[in-house]
Design an enzyme around this catalytic site. Structure first.
Site, PDB file in Angstrom:
ATOM      1  N   ASP A  58     -18.238  -0.899  23.563  1.00  0.00           N
ATOM      2  CA  ASP A  58     -19.135  -0.183  22.641  1.00  0.00           C
ATOM      3  C   ASP A  58     -19.319  -1.001  21.369  1.00  0.00           C
ATOM      4  O   ASP A  58     -18.347  -1.297  20.676  1.00  0.00           O
ATOM      5  CB  ASP A  58     -18.485   1.181  22.325  1.00  0.00           C
ATOM      6  CG  ASP A  58     -19.322   2.069  21.417  1.00  0.00           C
ATOM      7  OD1 ASP A  58     -20.476   1.734  21.135  1.00  0.00           O
ATOM      8  OD2 ASP A  58     -18.794   3.125  21.009  1.00  0.00           O
ATOM      9  N   GLY A  59     -20.576  -1.341  21.082  1.00  0.00           N
ATOM     10  CA  GLY A  59     -20.893  -2.045  19.839  1.00  0.00           C
ATOM     11  C   GLY A  59     -21.577  -3.371  20.093  1.00  0.00           C
ATOM     12  O   GLY A  59     -20.984  -4.272  20.681  1.00  0.00           O
ATOM     13  N   HIS A  80     -23.452   9.113  25.393  1.00  0.00           N
ATOM     14  CA  HIS A  80     -22.310   8.732  24.548  1.00  0.00           C
ATOM     15  C   HIS A  80     -22.530   9.343  23.167  1.00  0.00           C
ATOM     16  O   HIS A  80     -23.529   9.059  22.498  1.00  0.00           O
ATOM     17  CB  HIS A  80     -22.236   7.205  24.468  1.00  0.00           C
ATOM     18  CG  HIS A  80     -21.106   6.689  23.646  1.00  0.00           C
ATOM     19  ND1 HIS A  80     -19.827   6.509  24.143  1.00  0.00           N
ATOM     20  CD2 HIS A  80     -21.047   6.301  22.339  1.00  0.00           C
ATOM     21  CE1 HIS A  80     -19.039   6.024  23.189  1.00  0.00           C
ATOM     22  NE2 HIS A  80     -19.756   5.897  22.084  1.00  0.00           N
ATOM     23  N   GLY A 105     -26.713   1.499  21.773  1.00  0.00           N
ATOM     24  CA  GLY A 105     -27.496   2.296  20.837  1.00  0.00           C
ATOM     25  C   GLY A 105     -28.827   1.637  20.557  1.00  0.00           C
ATOM     26  O   GLY A 105     -29.856   1.987  21.137  1.00  0.00           O
ATOM     27  N   SER A 144     -25.996   5.530  23.293  1.00  0.00           N
ATOM     28  CA  SER A 144     -25.335   6.138  22.151  1.00  0.00           C
ATOM     29  C   SER A 144     -26.393   6.861  21.335  1.00  0.00           C
ATOM     30  O   SER A 144     -27.281   6.227  20.762  1.00  0.00           O
ATOM     31  CB  SER A 144     -24.665   5.061  21.294  1.00  0.00           C
ATOM     32  OG  SER A 144     -24.488   5.546  19.986  1.00  0.00           O
ATOM     33  N   GLY A 152     -24.261   1.942  13.959  1.00  0.00           N
ATOM     34  CA  GLY A 152     -24.950   1.256  15.040  1.00  0.00           C
ATOM     35  C   GLY A 152     -25.569  -0.030  14.509  1.00  0.00           C
ATOM     36  O   GLY A 152     -25.585  -0.275  13.296  1.00  0.00           O
ATOM     37  N   GLY A 153     -26.042  -0.855  15.412  1.00  0.00           N
ATOM     38  CA  GLY A 153     -26.808  -2.030  15.018  1.00  0.00           C
ATOM     39  C   GLY A 153     -26.004  -3.207  14.496  1.00  0.00           C
ATOM     40  O   GLY A 153     -26.563  -4.114  13.883  1.00  0.00           O
ATOM     41  N   MET A 183     -14.316   9.390  16.507  1.00  0.00           N
ATOM     42  CA  MET A 183     -13.888   8.457  15.449  1.00  0.00           C
ATOM     43  C   MET A 183     -13.452   9.310  14.268  1.00  0.00           C
ATOM     44  O   MET A 183     -14.126   9.374  13.231  1.00  0.00           O
ATOM     45  CB  MET A 183     -15.057   7.526  15.089  1.00  0.00           C
ATOM     46  CG  MET A 183     -15.306   6.471  16.152  1.00  0.00           C
ATOM     47  SD  MET A 183     -16.929   5.727  15.991  1.00  0.00           S
ATOM     48  CE  MET A 183     -17.892   6.938  16.864  1.00  0.00           C
ATOM     49  N   HIS A 205     -16.941  10.251  21.857  1.00  0.00           N
ATOM     50  CA  HIS A 205     -16.145   9.213  21.201  1.00  0.00           C
ATOM     51  C   HIS A 205     -15.744   9.748  19.829  1.00  0.00           C
ATOM     52  O   HIS A 205     -16.560   9.801  18.913  1.00  0.00           O
ATOM     53  CB  HIS A 205     -17.022   7.946  21.097  1.00  0.00           C
ATOM     54  CG  HIS A 205     -16.374   6.800  20.401  1.00  0.00           C
ATOM     55  ND1 HIS A 205     -17.079   5.664  20.033  1.00  0.00           N
ATOM     56  CD2 HIS A 205     -15.096   6.586  19.988  1.00  0.00           C
ATOM     57  CE1 HIS A 205     -16.258   4.810  19.428  1.00  0.00           C
ATOM     58  NE2 HIS A 205     -15.059   5.351  19.379  1.00  0.00           N
ATOM     59  N   MET A 254     -18.140  11.122  13.933  1.00  0.00           N
ATOM     60  CA  MET A 254     -17.545  10.380  12.797  1.00  0.00           C
ATOM     61  C   MET A 254     -17.244  11.346  11.656  1.00  0.00           C
ATOM     62  O   MET A 254     -18.064  12.222  11.360  1.00  0.00           O
ATOM     63  CB  MET A 254     -18.526   9.328  12.297  1.00  0.00           C
ATOM     64  CG  MET A 254     -18.970   8.350  13.359  1.00  0.00           C
ATOM     65  SD  MET A 254     -20.110   7.159  12.638  1.00  0.00           S
ATOM     66  CE  MET A 254     -20.527   6.197  14.095  1.00  0.00           C
ATOM     67  N   MET A 288     -13.648  -1.489  21.512  1.00  0.00           N
ATOM     68  CA  MET A 288     -14.707  -1.574  20.501  1.00  0.00           C
ATOM     69  C   MET A 288     -15.042  -3.042  20.245  1.00  0.00           C
ATOM     70  O   MET A 288     -14.150  -3.856  19.996  1.00  0.00           O
ATOM     71  CB  MET A 288     -14.266  -0.922  19.189  1.00  0.00           C
ATOM     72  CG  MET A 288     -14.141   0.586  19.227  1.00  0.00           C
ATOM     73  SD  MET A 288     -15.639   1.462  19.759  1.00  0.00           S
ATOM     74  CE  MET A 288     -16.829   0.955  18.500  1.00  0.00           C
ATOM     75  N   ASP A 313     -21.162   9.911  19.370  1.00  0.00           N
ATOM     76  CA  ASP A 313     -20.281   9.311  18.362  1.00  0.00           C
ATOM     77  C   ASP A 313     -19.992  10.316  17.253  1.00  0.00           C
ATOM     78  O   ASP A 313     -20.853  10.585  16.416  1.00  0.00           O
ATOM     79  CB  ASP A 313     -20.956   8.070  17.774  1.00  0.00           C
ATOM     80  CG  ASP A 313     -20.980   6.928  18.772  1.00  0.00           C
ATOM     81  OD1 ASP A 313     -19.898   6.548  19.251  1.00  0.00           O
ATOM     82  OD2 ASP A 313     -22.076   6.424  19.077  1.00  0.00           O
TER      83      ASP A 313
HETATM   84  C1  DX5 Z   1     -20.234   2.532  16.531  1.00  0.00           C
HETATM   85  C2  DX5 Z   1     -20.508   3.509  17.653  1.00  0.00           C
HETATM   86  C3  DX5 Z   1     -21.428   2.965  18.685  1.00  0.00           C
HETATM   87  C4  DX5 Z   1     -22.781   2.570  18.160  1.00  0.00           C
HETATM   88  C5  DX5 Z   1     -23.432   1.641  19.120  1.00  0.00           C
HETATM   89  O1  DX5 Z   1     -19.368   3.115  15.633  1.00  0.00           O
HETATM   90  O2  DX5 Z   1     -19.295   3.864  18.294  1.00  0.00           O
HETATM   91  O3  DX5 Z   1     -21.530   3.824  19.799  1.00  0.00           O
HETATM   92  O4  DX5 Z   1     -23.614   3.629  17.880  1.00  0.00           O
HETATM   93  O5  DX5 Z   1     -24.619   1.151  18.558  1.00  0.00           O
HETATM   94  P1  DX5 Z   1     -25.143  -0.316  18.883  1.00  0.00           P
HETATM   95  O6  DX5 Z   1     -25.324  -0.402  20.352  1.00  0.00           O
HETATM   96  O7  DX5 Z   1     -26.424  -0.396  18.133  1.00  0.00           O
HETATM   97  O8  DX5 Z   1     -24.107  -1.293  18.392  1.00  0.00           O
HETATM   98 ZN    ZN Z   2     -19.263   4.966  20.276  1.00  0.00          ZN
END
Ligand code: DX5
Ligand code: ZN
Length: 237
Positions: free
Chosen positions: A192-193, A53, A214, A28, A164-165, A88, A86, A57, A157, A55
């Site tokens: 994911d997550g 991937h 990520g 990600s 992330g994180g 969002m 993805h 947002m 999800m 993201d």
């Molecule tokens: C969250 C995103 C993920 C995120 C993953 O909203 O869709 O793709 O960046 O990050 P990690 O792997 O650090 O949870």
């Molecule tokens: Zn994602």
């Protein structure tokens, strides 16, 4: 009831790299060094990433803003890997074709953001990309049932999207098992997550074949060993 994958027109199914035997690790880019995007992409390509991937947002559907069409376009030019976009975002119906045109090979929309997901999945396929639906942790997995036959992939999800994180929510495991059983293992499942060395094995055992990561990649010094470790942990027999 099983999903009829034979109905899938080849050009709109998942890119071949992603349905080959074995788990796929998708970095990600949310957590990469954007000042060196080209270099980061080259590093994850060499490290064995299966796809990128991305993201997207909007600050409405999720409480964070990231990036949009120009970055997808830049990644397309900088990478030979499939782009897994993805979305969002609220009102995904406004942007589907634009993201495919910008280079998305797979477009994921959220069930929670779509008033009527079926026609939107059809539009993604008609535009030439693989179509996927995502569900957030509070959404019951059975809400996907009516739409599974229109999906090339489902994204479960394992955190509330936006950042992330975050810590992995184990409720995702039950959802993955449900979807794997419901579709007789025929529908590719992505998670994911919070995916990392502590969770990769469990999600793969529950049925996930595509693992988005990520921080478990971009917060590590050696991307190749991080990706290889995740792949190895996710390889179930
Ligand atoms: C969250 C995103 C993920 C995120 C993953 O909203 O869709 O793709 O960046 O990050 P990690 O792997 O650090 O949870
Ligand atoms: Zn994602």
């Amino acid at each position: 009831m099983s999903v009829e994958m034979s109905e899938c027109v080849p050009k709109v199914c998942l890119p071949a790299e992603l349905i080959a035997a074995g788990p796929a690790i998708l970095p990600s880019l949310l957590l990469c060094d954007f000042a060196n995007l080209g270099e980061e992409i080259a590093r994850v390509e060499q490290a064995g990433a299966a796809a990128l991937h991305l993201d997207v947002m909007d600050g409405h559907f999720v409480p964070n803003l990231s990036y949009g069409l120009p970055l997808v376009d830049a990644c397309k030019k900088a990478s030979r890997l499939p782009l897994d976009v993805h979305l969002m975002i609220a009102n995904p119906e406004k942007y589907i074709e634009a993201y495919v045109e910008a280079g998305a090979d797979m477009v994921t929309i959220h069930l929670e953001a779509a008033a009527d997901p079926g026609p939107l999945l059809q539009r993604i396929r008609a535009a030439g990309a693989a179509a996927a639906l995502a569900i957030n942790p509070p959404t019951p997995v059975s809400a996907l049932d009516p739409f599974l036959s229109g999906c090339d992939m489902v994204l479960v999800m394992s955190v509330m999207p936006g950042f992330g994180g975050q810590a992995f929510d184990p409720a995702a495991l039950e959802k993955l098992r449900y979807l794997r059983d419901k579709t007789a293992g025929q529908l590719p499942l992505e998670v994911d997550g919070g995916i990392g060395p502590d969770t990769a094995e469990r999600v793969a055992e529950a049925g996930a074949q595509l693992l988005v990561a990520g921080s478990a990649i971009f917060k590590q010094a050696d991307y190749a060993s991080s990706i290889q470790q995740l792949k190895q942990l996710a390889t179930t027999n």
